[in-house]
Scaffold this active site. Structure first.
Site, mmCIF file in Angstrom:
data_model
loop_
_atom_site.group_PDB
_atom_site.id
_atom_site.type_symbol
_atom_site.label_atom_id
_atom_site.label_comp_id
_atom_site.label_asym_id
_atom_site.label_seq_id
_atom_site.Cartn_x
_atom_site.Cartn_y
_atom_site.Cartn_z
ATOM 1 N N ILE A 1 -57.653 -35.215 -8.760
ATOM 2 C CA ILE A 1 -57.369 -36.596 -8.390
ATOM 3 C C ILE A 1 -56.700 -36.546 -7.031
ATOM 4 O O ILE A 1 -55.684 -35.873 -6.866
ATOM 5 C CB ILE A 1 -56.437 -37.267 -9.414
ATOM 6 C CG1 ILE A 1 -57.063 -37.174 -10.804
ATOM 7 C CG2 ILE A 1 -56.174 -38.710 -9.023
ATOM 8 C CD1 ILE A 1 -56.130 -37.592 -11.908
ATOM 9 N N ASP B 1 -56.479 -36.102 8.180
ATOM 10 C CA ASP B 1 -55.766 -35.687 6.966
ATOM 11 C C ASP B 1 -55.930 -34.192 6.718
ATOM 12 O O ASP B 1 -56.388 -33.762 5.664
ATOM 13 C CB ASP B 1 -56.253 -36.508 5.764
ATOM 14 C CG ASP B 1 -55.226 -36.540 4.642
ATOM 15 O OD1 ASP B 1 -54.073 -36.092 4.882
ATOM 16 O OD2 ASP B 1 -55.553 -37.000 3.545
#
Ligand SMILES: *[C@@H]1O[C@H](CO)[C@@H](O)[C@H](O)[C@H]1NC(C)=O
Ligand SMILES: *[C@@H]1O[C@H](CO)[C@@H](O)[C@H](O)[C@H]1NC(C)=O
Ligand SMILES: *[C@@H]1O[C@H](CO)[C@@H](O)[C@H](O)[C@H]1NC(C)=O
Ligand SMILES: *[C@@H]1O[C@H](CO)[C@@H](O)[C@H](O)[C@H]1NC(C)=O
Ligand SMILES: *[C@@H]1O[C@H](CO)[C@@H](O)[C@H](O)[C@H]1NC(C)=O
Ligand SMILES: *[C@@H]1O[C@H](CO)[C@@H](O)[C@H](O)[C@H]1NC(C)=O
Length: 668
Positions: free
Chosen positions: A358, A475
């Site tokens: 996740i 990121d």
């Protein structure tokens, strides 16, 4: 209160590169779908996620696909004699209009696999106006032509021709085949959007060339469509390449190859039509539920209504379960669009046992695509905004064209209400942070860490400088680095952060990234740039070398901690103790120093990725650092609240709550 939303962060996907199965180079190969085929592609040619070889995908394009290895066509013992060969391929021409397609495709034997000087349109990417007809071309082609070109004396707009150094065919015939048994000639329409199969057989002794056509699934007819005596000695060069060439003109046409086999001195391996990839569904073939009801209902007599309603009910239920959003603008992205149904089945219905992780953007599932058996990772990103979706998808699709061994390959997408599904290559060794921090895993050796660092640097350089436009990753962190089966590091999730740009009011810039990796200027002005990536890459270098997170739970800021050791002249004390001293001191020192250099507060002081790579390769020495007295840590005061959380913060509200005068980079 600073308006910061933290989303817990765990990420992420394991992806791996598909191994290329290189067929024997004895002049014999077979591809049922091209997912693992070793082809040299150029122009518009590409292999779709389902394994189709798409030679063209637009108007005014051309594309080539060649078997990568050249083949030996001349039998050395027999002087000039050209070896016998046999090939068969399944193809389909899907054009925008049903009555019009252009221009066609051709199987080609050529002395070079670089036909970039050839023209498209009626030249089919084979030749150009100045070399057409010249003996020096050494080109043999079997053309599947859907346009009547008067200058080449074409017989019609639906023919197959044998071309020798010239687009004016030596021999040609309207497409069709002689039915087995009756010998009756049955017409076929090349652009019918139906898959068909071609066989090309050359007997080197008899010097005879046969070409045969049939609908896919029909056995090879005994009587060929074209048969001609042909002495290829002077035409085909000793070593030649085999492949396909295709071109379009005024209208959009997809020229697909579904499967292909070839053999020198023997019959081409048989293609099993049930193993070939399916052709894509056309936009016009989609019928909405209401359309179907309008067609079906009047036909139903009273007696059937109950049964029919049951069927409709089941259909609706199924339809709802697999409902997707399709919009007109998506037609152009057709080949990159996956059906939800396929992804649903691939991941066994997104069951939890398929869950890989996740992440900041959503859940990631492992799956295996039906038909191609390709292992994939599917990321489900929840996203409600319609605004900017077209631009975002366009970008995602164009990023799917990014090809670098250190980038996780994006294969395509699917859209549902409130949700976007992104399909990536599956990477078998998972994410780097697990290897760094999971105490149950073996220690990641230094040479592997160094190899991963160099790989990520070169992937990032490709994004920043080597592609047609600058791609800022936004990121970079250990959990976004995925390892393939050979422990090569691949950067995942590039461009995804931008999703949140497109959906928001352009005046409120959102800062997207991960706490601990955000550069001061990114926090201050909210603008991502290659420089902010370099900053995050610097933190990543420290993270991988020290085996510590950028922000530890005990509030230690990694950057400060390394800097402090650097100032004391004890930089090597920061190296991950789990390595037990087993590392190359020079390399570790280099990486740590480079980490500090990259994460300097002033963007202009940081190197660019090309320089970083030169430093890592040792071709250029790392400059002496003059920044030892700068207070790096001031920028961390907001970041250390979040530990390793994923952040999306609204820069405008952020700035007002901090106060316009606060300077996050210049020390307190
Ligand atoms: C292909 O040939 C053209 C010239 O015809 C040349 O400019 C180009 O660099 C070649 N491409 C490759 C990949 O060799
Ligand atoms: C035609 O193709 C040849 C290579 O086969 C190339 O040398 C030549 O420049 C091309 N001519 C034109 C007009 O593009
Ligand atoms: C087959 O095509 C030829 C040439 O286009 C045409 O003359 C003929 O009528 C067609 N036959 C059938 C059965 O469609
Ligand atoms: C070409 O077709 C003819 C007629 O069926 C056949 O006799 C011959 O062997 C074939 N030649 C090749 C090279 O397949
Ligand atoms: C085929 O062509 C080559 C080269 O032109 C020639 O030497 C040879 O005699 C030809 N073979 C036949 C059977 O015509
Ligand atoms: C073709 O492939 C299908 C499925 O893989 C298989 O069941 C079938 O036996 C194959 N047919 C032949 C002729 O090999």
């Amino acid at each position: 209160m600073v308006n910061v939303r933290f989303i817990p962060f765990l990420l992420l996907v394991a992806l791996h590169k598909i191994k290329l199965v290189s067929p024997a180079s004895d002049g014999r190969f077979a591809f049922e779908g091209f997912t693992s085929a070793n082809l040299k592609l150029d122009g518009a040619a590409m292999v779709t996620p389902t394994g189709l070889l798409a030679l063209t995908n637009d108007k005014h394009t051309k594309g080539h696909a060649f078997f990568r290895a050249p083949l030996l066509f001349h039998v050395p013992a027999n002087g000039m004699t050209v070896a016998s060969f046999s090939t068969t391929f399944a193809f389909a021409i899907i054009s925008e209009h049903t009555q019009l397609s252009d221009h066609g495709l051709a199987f080609v034997v050529a002395p070079s696999s670089n036909l970039s000087a050839a023209t498209g349109a009626q030249y089919m990417g084979l030749l150009n106006i100045s070399d057409n007809g010249k003996a020096s071309n050494h080109i043999l082609a079997i053309e599947l032509d859907t346009v009547l070109s008067p200058e080449f004396h074409d017989i019609d707009s639906n023919h197959i021709g044998i071309d020798v150094n010239n687009l004016q065919s030596v021999k040609s015939h309207t497409a069709g085949y002689y039915e087995e048994g009756t010998g009756k000639f049955l017409n076929l329409t090349l652009m019918s959007r139906k898959a068909m199969q071609v066989w090309v057989d050359y007997n080197g002794q008899a010097m005879e060339l046969n070409v045969t056509l049939a609908p896919l699934g029909v056995e090879k007819p005994t009587e060929p469509l074209l048969s001609t005596a042909l002495n290829l000695s002077k035409i085909v060069t000793g070593t030649s390449y085999v492949g396909f060439s295709s071109a379009t003109g005024l209208s959009i046409a997809y020229h697909y190859i579904l499967g292909w086999s070839f053999s020198l001195n023997g019959a081409a391996p048989v293609l099993n039509s049930s193993n070939l990839p399916a052709l894509p569904r056309l936009p016009h073939q989609k019928r909405s539920l209401t359309e179907i009801l309008v067609i079906v209902l009047p036909l139903a007599t009273a007696g059937f209504i109950v049964a029919l309603l049951t069927v409709v009910f089941m259909f609706v239920r199924r339809w709802l379960r697999h409902a997707e959003l399709h919009e007109d603008w998506e037609v152009e992205f057709g080949p990159h669009r996956y059906s939800y149904k396929d992804l649903f089945h691939a991941t066994e219905g997104f069951v939890s046992k398929q869950l890989l992780g996740i992440g900041g953007f959503g859940r990631v599932y492992k799956g295996i695509l039906p038909r191609s058996n390709l292992e994939i990772a599917v990321k489900r990103v929840s996203h409600d905004s319609k605004q900017g979706m077209k631009e975002f998808i366009a970008e995602i699709v164009s990023m799917g064209r990014l090809r670098h061994k250190n980038l996780v390959q994006l294969l395509g997408y699917c859209r549902r209400k409130g949700e976007l599904l992104l399909v990536y290559d599956y990477m078998s060794n998972g994410s780097l942070d697990k290897h760094l921090y999971d105490r149950n895993r073996p220690v990641l050796r230094w040479n592997i860490r160094f190899h991963i660092i160099k790989g990520i640097a070169s992937g990032l350089l490709y994004l920043h400088e080597d592609w047609e436009q600058v791609v800022v990753h936004r990121d970079i962190k250990a959990s976004n680095v995925l390892l393939d089966s050979e422990m090569n590091g691949c950067l995942g999730d590039f461009g995804l952060a931008k999703l949140y740009d497109h959906g928001t009011n352009p005046r409120t810039t959102r800062v997207v990234g991960t706490m601990g990796y955000l550069s001061p200027e990114l926090l201050r002005i909210g603008k991502a740039s290659p420089g902010t990536d370099v900053f995050a890459f610097g933190i990543f270098l420290l993270e991988v070398t020290c085996g510590r997170r950028p922000l530890e739970l005990d509030q230690v800021v990694l950057l400060d901690w390394v800097l402090e050791h650097w100032n004391r002249g004890a930089i090597l004390e920061t190296v991950d103790p789990r390595l037990c001293g087993e590392y190359i001191a020079e390399e570790a020192r280099l990486v740590l120093k480079l980490g500090l250099l990259c994460s300097q507060p002033m963007p202009n002081a940081r190197p660019n990725m090309r320089q970083v790579l030169q430093y890592l390769d040792g071709t250029v020495a790392v400059p002496e650092m003059t920044v030892t007295n700068l207070d790096y840590s001031s920028l961390m005061f907001v970041q250390n609240e979040g530990f390793d959380s994923y952040v999306m913060l609204d820069a405008s509200s952020f700035a007002t709550s901090i106060g316009p005068g606060s300077d996050l980079s210049g020390g307190r």
